[in-house]
Design a protein around this motif. Structure first.
Motif, PDB file in Angstrom:
ATOM      1  N   ASN A  68      -5.270  29.543   0.249  1.00 33.67           N
ATOM      2  CA  ASN A  68      -6.169  28.787   1.190  1.00 33.67           C
ATOM      3  C   ASN A  68      -7.007  27.764   0.353  1.00 33.67           C
ATOM      4  OD1 ASN A  68      -5.348  29.508   3.951  1.00 33.67           O
ATOM      5  ND2 ASN A  68      -6.376  31.615   3.487  1.00 33.67           N
ATOM      6  N   THR A  69      -7.505  28.315  -0.722  1.00 29.28           N
ATOM      7  CA  THR A  69      -8.275  27.349  -1.742  1.00 29.28           C
ATOM      8  C   THR A  69      -7.591  26.240  -2.047  1.00 29.28           C
ATOM      9  OG1 THR A  69      -9.617  29.273  -2.517  1.00 29.28           O
ATOM     10  CG2 THR A  69      -9.471  27.442  -3.592  1.00 29.28           C
ATOM     11  N   ASP A  70      -6.083  26.416  -2.358  1.00 23.56           N
ATOM     12  CA  ASP A  70      -5.382  25.386  -2.719  1.00 23.56           C
ATOM     13  C   ASP A  70      -5.126  24.557  -1.682  1.00 23.56           C
ATOM     14  OD1 ASP A  70      -3.804  24.088  -4.957  1.00 23.56           O
ATOM     15  OD2 ASP A  70      -2.000  24.570  -3.764  1.00 23.56           O
ATOM     16  N   LEU A  71      -4.863  24.984  -0.459  1.00 20.09           N
ATOM     17  CA  LEU A  71      -4.776  24.028   0.787  1.00 20.09           C
ATOM     18  C   LEU A  71      -5.985  23.128   0.964  1.00 20.09           C
ATOM     19  CD1 LEU A  71      -2.705  26.503   3.079  1.00 20.09           C
ATOM     20  CD2 LEU A  71      -1.745  24.026   2.268  1.00 20.09           C
ATOM     21  N   SER A 104       2.118  16.270   0.263  1.00 21.20           N
ATOM     22  CA  SER A 104       2.752  17.053   1.282  1.00 21.20           C
ATOM     23  C   SER A 104       3.513  17.876   1.004  1.00 21.20           C
ATOM     24  CB  SER A 104       3.318  15.681   2.093  1.00 21.20           C
ATOM     25  OG  SER A 104       4.183  16.078   3.228  1.00 21.20           O
ATOM     26  N   LYS A 105       4.427  17.952   0.011  1.00 21.60           N
ATOM     27  CA  LYS A 105       5.435  18.892  -0.577  1.00 21.60           C
ATOM     28  C   LYS A 105       4.444  20.219  -0.883  1.00 21.60           C
ATOM     29  CE  LYS A 105       9.031  15.820  -2.050  1.00 21.60           C
ATOM     30  NZ  LYS A 105       9.988  15.181  -2.956  1.00 21.60           N
ATOM     31  N   LYS A 106       3.533  20.127  -1.493  1.00 16.67           N
ATOM     32  CA  LYS A 106       2.685  21.083  -1.855  1.00 16.67           C
ATOM     33  C   LYS A 106       2.006  21.939  -0.872  1.00 16.67           C
ATOM     34  CE  LYS A 106       1.600  19.715  -6.545  1.00 16.67           C
ATOM     35  NZ  LYS A 106       0.014  19.078  -7.554  1.00 16.67           N
ATOM     36  N   GLN A 107       1.592  21.030   0.226  1.00 16.90           N
ATOM     37  CA  GLN A 107       1.004  21.813   1.442  1.00 16.90           C
ATOM     38  C   GLN A 107       2.156  22.507   2.182  1.00 16.90           C
ATOM     39  OE1 GLN A 107      -0.488  18.165   3.265  1.00 16.90           O
ATOM     40  NE2 GLN A 107      -2.748  18.659   2.831  1.00 16.90           N
ATOM     41  N   THR A 108       3.223  21.982   2.130  1.00 14.92           N
ATOM     42  CA  THR A 108       4.546  22.638   3.176  1.00 14.92           C
ATOM     43  C   THR A 108       4.806  23.578   2.104  1.00 14.92           C
ATOM     44  OG1 THR A 108       5.357  20.639   3.877  1.00 14.92           O
ATOM     45  CG2 THR A 108       6.859  22.658   3.813  1.00 14.92           C
ATOM     46  N   LYS A 109       4.856  23.786   0.696  1.00 12.07           N
ATOM     47  CA  LYS A 109       5.131  25.182   0.152  1.00 12.07           C
ATOM     48  C   LYS A 109       3.925  26.086   0.396  1.00 12.07           C
ATOM     49  CE  LYS A 109       5.963  26.635  -4.674  1.00 12.07           C
ATOM     50  NZ  LYS A 109       5.128  27.541  -4.669  1.00 12.07           N
ATOM     51  N   ASP A 110       2.766  25.600   0.396  1.00 14.94           N
ATOM     52  CA  ASP A 110       1.918  26.622   0.479  1.00 14.94           C
ATOM     53  C   ASP A 110       1.795  27.536   1.979  1.00 14.94           C
ATOM     54  OD1 ASP A 110       0.686  26.302  -2.131  1.00 14.94           O
ATOM     55  OD2 ASP A 110      -0.957  25.004  -1.619  1.00 14.94           O
ATOM     56  N   GLN A 133      -7.498  16.164  -1.426  1.00 15.41           N
ATOM     57  CA  GLN A 133      -6.767  15.003  -2.168  1.00 15.41           C
ATOM     58  C   GLN A 133      -6.268  14.073  -1.262  1.00 15.41           C
ATOM     59  OE1 GLN A 133      -3.801  16.539  -4.916  1.00 15.41           O
ATOM     60  NE2 GLN A 133      -5.370  18.337  -5.571  1.00 15.41           N
ATOM     61  N   SER A 134      -5.487  14.608   0.216  1.00 19.98           N
ATOM     62  CA  SER A 134      -5.120  13.554   1.140  1.00 19.98           C
ATOM     63  C   SER A 134      -6.349  12.894   1.708  1.00 19.98           C
ATOM     64  CB  SER A 134      -4.619  14.578   1.879  1.00 19.98           C
ATOM     65  OG  SER A 134      -3.950  14.158   3.413  1.00 19.98           O
ATOM     66  N   THR A 135      -7.239  13.303   1.932  1.00 20.56           N
ATOM     67  CA  THR A 135      -8.504  12.574   2.640  1.00 20.56           C
ATOM     68  C   THR A 135      -8.722  11.492   1.452  1.00 20.56           C
ATOM     69  OG1 THR A 135      -9.271  14.486   3.703  1.00 20.56           O
ATOM     70  CG2 THR A 135     -10.844  12.683   3.516  1.00 20.56           C
ATOM     71  N   ASN A 136      -8.938  11.738   0.317  1.00 22.67           N
ATOM     72  CA  ASN A 136      -9.483  11.063  -0.810  1.00 22.67           C
ATOM     73  C   ASN A 136      -8.344   9.716  -0.596  1.00 22.67           C
ATOM     74  OD1 ASN A 136     -11.644  12.330  -1.372  1.00 22.67           O
ATOM     75  ND2 ASN A 136     -10.690  13.128  -2.895  1.00 22.67           N
ATOM     76  N   VAL A 156       0.747  -1.373   0.009  1.00 13.91           N
ATOM     77  CA  VAL A 156      -0.088   0.194  -0.121  1.00 13.91           C
ATOM     78  C   VAL A 156       0.750   1.283   0.016  1.00 13.91           C
ATOM     79  CG1 VAL A 156      -1.405   1.273   1.355  1.00 13.91           C
ATOM     80  CG2 VAL A 156      -1.935  -1.254   1.094  1.00 13.91           C
ATOM     81  N   THR A 157       1.893   1.306   0.863  1.00 17.49           N
ATOM     82  CA  THR A 157       2.854   2.335   0.837  1.00 17.49           C
ATOM     83  C   THR A 157       3.535   2.465  -0.548  1.00 17.49           C
ATOM     84  OG1 THR A 157       3.304   1.942   3.199  1.00 17.49           O
ATOM     85  CG2 THR A 157       4.942   3.176   2.113  1.00 17.49           C
ATOM     86  N   ALA A 158       3.920   1.595  -0.975  1.00 15.13           N
ATOM     87  CA  ALA A 158       4.551   1.464  -2.386  1.00 15.13           C
ATOM     88  C   ALA A 158       3.789   2.438  -3.404  1.00 15.13           C
ATOM     89  CB  ALA A 158       5.125   0.176  -2.635  1.00 15.13           C
ATOM     90  N   LYS A 159       2.619   1.745  -3.047  1.00 18.85           N
ATOM     91  CA  LYS A 159       1.635   2.212  -4.275  1.00 18.85           C
ATOM     92  C   LYS A 159       1.227   3.627  -4.193  1.00 18.85           C
ATOM     93  CE  LYS A 159      -2.123   0.569  -7.293  1.00 18.85           C
ATOM     94  NZ  LYS A 159      -2.842  -0.687  -7.880  1.00 18.85           N
ATOM     95  N   THR A 160       1.402   4.114  -2.974  1.00 22.25           N
ATOM     96  CA  THR A 160       0.499   5.545  -2.657  1.00 22.25           C
ATOM     97  C   THR A 160       1.799   6.493  -2.372  1.00 22.25           C
ATOM     98  OG1 THR A 160       0.099   5.081  -0.412  1.00 22.25           O
ATOM     99  CG2 THR A 160      -1.631   4.741  -2.201  1.00 22.25           C
ATOM    100  N   ALA A 161       2.897   6.160  -2.198  1.00 22.59           N
ATOM    101  CA  ALA A 161       3.848   7.111  -1.490  1.00 22.59           C
ATOM    102  C   ALA A 161       4.181   8.136  -2.327  1.00 22.59           C
ATOM    103  CB  ALA A 161       5.244   6.120  -1.167  1.00 22.59           C
ATOM    104  N   GLY A 162       4.374   8.064  -3.653  1.00 23.50           N
ATOM    105  CA  GLY A 162       4.418   9.158  -4.650  1.00 23.50           C
ATOM    106  C   GLY A 162       3.329  10.187  -4.688  1.00 23.50           C
ATOM    107  N   GLN A 163       2.272   9.686  -4.449  1.00 19.35           N
ATOM    108  CA  GLN A 163       1.082  11.021  -4.533  1.00 19.35           C
ATOM    109  C   GLN A 163       1.135  11.500  -2.998  1.00 19.35           C
ATOM    110  OE1 GLN A 163      -2.708   9.337  -5.523  1.00 19.35           O
ATOM    111  NE2 GLN A 163      -3.746  11.204  -5.118  1.00 19.35           N
ATOM    112  N   ALA A 164       1.301  10.761  -1.944  1.00 19.26           N
ATOM    113  CA  ALA A 164       1.243  11.209  -0.420  1.00 19.26           C
ATOM    114  C   ALA A 164       2.404  12.320  -0.504  1.00 19.26           C
ATOM    115  CB  ALA A 164       1.294  10.110   0.425  1.00 19.26           C
ATOM    116  N   SER A 165       3.426  12.037  -1.264  1.00 18.98           N
ATOM    117  CA  SER A 165       4.720  12.792  -1.041  1.00 18.98           C
ATOM    118  C   SER A 165       4.342  14.096  -1.758  1.00 18.98           C
ATOM    119  CB  SER A 165       5.885  12.146  -1.611  1.00 18.98           C
ATOM    120  OG  SER A 165       7.113  13.104  -1.672  1.00 18.98           O
ATOM    121  N   THR A 166       3.993  13.985  -2.907  1.00 20.00           N
ATOM    122  CA  THR A 166       3.583  15.165  -3.899  1.00 20.00           C
ATOM    123  C   THR A 166       2.445  16.333  -3.092  1.00 20.00           C
ATOM    124  OG1 THR A 166       3.896  14.035  -5.899  1.00 20.00           O
ATOM    125  CG2 THR A 166       2.712  16.014  -6.095  1.00 20.00           C
TER     126      THR A 166
END
Length: 471
Positions: free
Chosen positions: A409-412, A55-61, A418-421, A43-53
Motif C-alpha cells: 500500500n505504501t508503494d501504491l 501503470s505496470k507497477k500499479q497493476t502488479k502491486d 509519481q502519477s500525479t507529478n 507530450v505523449t511521446a515524452k511521457t509515455a515511457g514513464q506513464a507506462s512504467t
C-alpha cells in the motif's frame, strides 16, 4: 520493461519531430500547423515511457494485494476450523440420550460420560389463588390490598372506592414494587374472581393476600388453585429438588429439563462422546485445509500453454506458509513417547497436498480408538495447536501478511504520487508547447503575408511586379 518503453518513446518522438518539420514546411507554403495534435503527440511521446512504467507497477502491486488477500482469507478460514481442535472443545463434547420421553438433557463443560437412572416424581409448580366471587351486588370500598410472594416484602396497592376488578388487577401488574405476581380477572357463572399467580415456580414462591377495607371477599378467604411446589427427582436413588423444572448442578455439567410426560417415569440417561460433533469439526478442518492448498497452488501456478505465471509464483512468504503447514501435517504428533499420524485416524494426505477423510476409518477411531484421536489433537502439541500457531504468525494483527500488505500500500501511494507529478508535468509541458507552436504558427502566417507583398512589389516568376511596371 523500461528499455522497451524508452525505445518506443524515442521512435514516437522521432516521428513527431519529422511531422513537425513537415508542418513547418507546409506552413511556409500556405498551410496551417495543427498545433493541438502536434502538441499532444509531443507530450505523449515524452511521457509515455514513464506513464507506462508507473501503470505496470500499479497493476502488479494491486494484483499482488488481491492474491495476498485471498491467502489471508483462506488461512483465517483454516484457523477458524482449527479452533475447536486446538483447544479440545470439539473432541470433548458429550451427548445425553434419555431412554424415555419428557426429559431433555444437555451437557456443558465439566460433564463426564456415564449412565444415570432418573426417576421423576413431580414437576415444580407456581402458586395460584382465587378470590371469592364478586357480583353486581358487591361494592368496592376504599382501602388497600397487600400481596405477598414467599418471603418478599408485601406489595401494598391502594384501592379507590368504586374501582373494578380489572382496575385493581392493572394497578397490581404495573406497580414498580411488584415482587413477581400477575393478577387477572376470571369471569365465571357465579361472578368475577380476582386471581393471583406467581411468575416463578417453587415452594418458596407462595402467594398470599390480605388487606383493609375494599371488600371482605378480596382481603381474605382465597382458594388455592395450584399449590407451589418444587420439582422432585431421584438420580441413582438420590433425591434432588429444584424450584424450577430446569435442574442444573445435580450432575456436573448437565442440565435436565422436565415436562409433564416424564412424571412417574424412571429413565436411563446415557451420556457419551458426541462423535457427530467431532466428525463435523474434523471434516471442517480438512475442507478448510484443502481450500487453502488449492488457493495457494492457483496463485503460485505457471501455465506453460499461455506462458502465464500466477501472481505469487516463487513468492518466499507463500512458500514458507505452504511448506510449514505441509511439514506439520506429514510429521505426525509425538506424545507419551509415541508418534501418531493423521492417517491413523482416517485422515489421509493426497498427492496434490490436500487431505481426505476416510469416513469409516474416522468413525472407528472415534468410537473404538478415541485415545489416538485425542493424541493427534492434544492441546499441547497436537496438529490443531501446531497449525493454529503457525497460521497465527501470518494472520495476526501486524503479522507477516499485514506487514506485506502495508508495504504494498505504501508503494501504491508512492506510485500515485509519481502519477500525479507526471500529470502536472504533462500539463506544464502542454502549455509550453502550445505557446511555442502557436508563436511559430503566427510567424508562418506573417512570413506568408510578407511573401505575397514582396511578390506584388517586385514581381515573381509569372509577373513583373508593381515597381517593374512603373519604370
Amino acid at each position: 520493461m523500461t528499455t522497451t518503453a524508452t525505445s518506443t518513446s524515442s521512435t514516437d518522438l522521432n516521428s513527431v519531430i519529422s511531422q513537425a518539420g513537415q508542418s513547418i514546411i507546409s506552413g511556409s507554403t500556405k498551410s496551417t500547423l495543427d498545433v493541438d495534435s502536434l502538441v499532444s503527440a509531443l507530450v505523449t511521446a515524452k511521457t509515455a515511457g514513464q506513464a507506462s512504467t508507473i501503470s505496470k507497477k500499479q497493476t502488479k502491486d494491486n494484483t499482488e494485494l488481491s492474491a495476498i488477500g485471498q491467502i489471508k482469507s483462506a488461512l483465517s478460514a483454516l484457523q477458524t476450523a482449527l479452533t475447536g481442535l486446538a483447544n479440545g472443545s470439539s473432541l470433548s463434547q458429550l451427548t445425553a440420550t434419555p431412554s424415555g420421553s419428557g426429559l431433555t438433557v444437555t451437557t456443558q463443560t465439566g460433564a463426564t460420560a456415564g449412565n444415570y437412572s432418573i426417576q421423576v416424581q413431580n414437576l415444580a409448580t407456581a402458586s395460584k389463588i382465587s378470590s371469592q366471587a364478586i357480583t353486581s351486588s358487591d361494592s368496592i370500598a376504599a382501602g388497600s390490598l397487600n400481596i405477598t410472594l414467599g418471603s418478599n416484602s408485601p406489595l401494598t396497592v391502594n384501592v379507590t372506592a368504586g374501582e373494578s376488578l380489572s382496575d385493581i388487577a392493572a394497578s397490581i401488574n404495573s406497580a414498580s414494587g411488584n415482587p413477581g405476581v400477575t393478577a387477572t380477572v376470571l369471569t365465571a357463572a357465579d361472578g368475577q374472581h380476582l386471581v393471583f399467580q406467581s411468575n416463578a415456580t417453587g415452594a418458596a414462591n407462595t402467594v398470599s393476600v390480605s388487606g383493609t377495607g375494599v371488600n371482605a371477599k378480596l382481603t381474605g378467604g382465597y382458594t388455592t388453585v395450584t399449590t407451589a411446589q418444587d420439582a422432585s427427582i431421584k438420580i441413582d436413588g438420590n433425591t434432588v429438588t429444584s424450584a424450577s423444572n430446569t435442574i442444573t448442578g445435580a450432575l456436573t455439567g448437565v442440565t435436565i429439563n422436565l415436562s409433564s410426560a416424564a412424571v412417574g417415569t424412571t429413565q436411563t440417561v446415557a451420556i457419551a462422546n458426541d462423535t457427530s460433533a467431532s466428525t463435523t469439526a474434523i471434516n471442517n478442518f480438512v475442507t478448510a485445509y484443502k481450500n487453502f492448498v488449492t488457493t495457494a497452488s492457483s496463485l503460485a501456478s505457471y501455465d506453460t500453454s499461455t506462458s502465464t505465471a500466477g501472481p505469487l509464483l516463487g513468492d518466499s512468504m507463500l512458500n514458507s506458509i505452504t511448506s510449514g503447514l505441509a511439514t506439520a501435517i506429514s510429521s505426525g504428533v509425538t506424545t507419551g513417547g509415541k508418534t501418531v499420524s493423521l492417517s491413523s485416524i482416517g485422515i489421509n494426505l493426497q498427492p496434490d497436498g490436500t487431505l481426505q477423510v476416510d469416513a469409516t476409518a474416522l468413525q472407528t477411531a472415534l468410537t473404538s480408538n478415541s485415545g489416538a484421536v485425542s493424541a493427534v489433537f492434544n492441546t499441547t502439541n497436537g496438529i490443531g495447536v501446531t497449525l493454529n500457531n503457525l497460521v497465527n504468525t501470518y494472520t495476526q494483527a501486524s503479522g507477516v501478511i499485514d506487514q506485506r500488505t502495508s508495504a504494498l500500500n505504501t508503494d501504491l501511494q508512492n506510485l500515485q504520487d509519481q502519477s500525479t507529478n507526471l500529470q502536472n508535468y504533462q500539463t506544464s509541458l502542454t502549455a509550453q508547447y502550445n505557446a511555442q507552436f502557436t508563436a511559430l504558427n503566427t510567424l508562418m502566417a506573417q512570413m506568408q503575408s510578407n511573401t505575397q507583398y514582396l511578390t506584388q512589389l517586385f514581381g515573381g516568376s509569372n509577373s513583373s511586379g508593381t515597381l517593374a511596371a512603373n519604370k
